[in-house]
Design a protein around this motif. Sequence first.
Motif, PDB file in Angstrom:
ATOM      1  N   GLY A 107      45.288  39.238  49.468  1.00 29.35           N
ATOM      2  CA  GLY A 107      46.730  39.218  49.244  1.00 29.35           C
ATOM      3  C   GLY A 107      47.241  37.808  49.020  1.00 29.35           C
ATOM      4  N   GLY A 108      46.740  36.871  49.800  1.00 26.98           N
ATOM      5  CA  GLY A 108      47.144  35.479  49.638  1.00 26.98           C
ATOM      6  C   GLY A 108      46.707  34.920  48.291  1.00 26.98           C
ATOM      7  N   TRP A 109      45.482  35.280  47.875  1.00 22.64           N
ATOM      8  CA  TRP A 109      44.984  34.797  46.577  1.00 22.64           C
ATOM      9  C   TRP A 109      45.816  35.374  45.439  1.00 22.64           C
ATOM     10  N   LEU A 110      46.115  36.666  45.522  1.00 25.89           N
ATOM     11  CA  LEU A 110      46.899  37.304  44.463  1.00 25.89           C
ATOM     12  C   LEU A 110      48.290  36.682  44.356  1.00 25.89           C
ATOM     13  N   TYR A 111      48.921  36.432  45.502  1.00 24.86           N
ATOM     14  CA  TYR A 111      50.253  35.822  45.468  1.00 24.86           C
ATOM     15  C   TYR A 111      50.191  34.406  44.913  1.00 24.86           C
TER      16      TYR A 111
END
Length: 206
Positions: A107-111
Motif C-alpha cells: 500500500g505504501g509503495w502504491l501510494y
Amino acid sequence: MGRFLRDNGLSIALGLLFLGSLAGMILAGWHQDIDEALRDGAPLPTLGGYIVSAGFVSALFENWESEFLQMGVYVVLTAMLFQRGSAESRDPDDPGRGNDQPGPGIGGWLYAHSLGLALGALFILSFVLHLLGSWRDFLEEAMREGEAPQTMWQYLGSSRMWFESMQNWQSEFLSTGVLVLLSIILRQVGSPESKPVQAPDAQTGG
C-alpha cells in the motif's frame, strides 16, 4: 466563494479552457463531416451521431493518449534524471527531499508511485480507445472502398495506427524538452515553473 475561486483558480481555468476547446472541436468536426456529406450526397450526420462516430473517438483519444504519455513519462523521468540549471529538475548535487519515502508494505509503495501509475493507466485507456476508434474508422473506409478488412490486432500493427500515435508523441516530447531547457535561461515572473527572475542560470529548480 471568493476563497474557493482563489484556491482553485488554476483547475477551474484549465477546466473551462478544456471544455471550450472540446466544444470547439466537436462543432468544427461536425460541420466538416456535414460539408463532406453534402459533397458526397450522403445523409447529413447529427451532432449526437458525430460524437459517437469512429472518426471523432479516434481523434479525441489520439490526443489524450499523447498528453497522458507525456505527463507520465515526465513525472517518472524527473524522479530519476536531472538537468542542471532547469526549473523542472531537482538539484543533482542535493537530490534528496524530506518526507519523501514510501510507507510500509504494498500500500505504501502504491501510494508513493500513485501519480505515475495513474497517468500510465490513463495513457493505456486512451490508447485503447484511440485504437478502437481508429480501427472502426478504417473498417468503414474499407467497406466504402471495397477493400479487405483487418482484425483489430492486425490493425494494431499497421503503419496508419502508429503514424497517428507517433505524430503526437514526438511533439509532446519536443515541447517538454524545450520547456526543460528554456527554463534554464528564461524566466516567467510569478510562475512555479520558472526560477525566480534574479536566480542564476546554473541554479536548479524554483
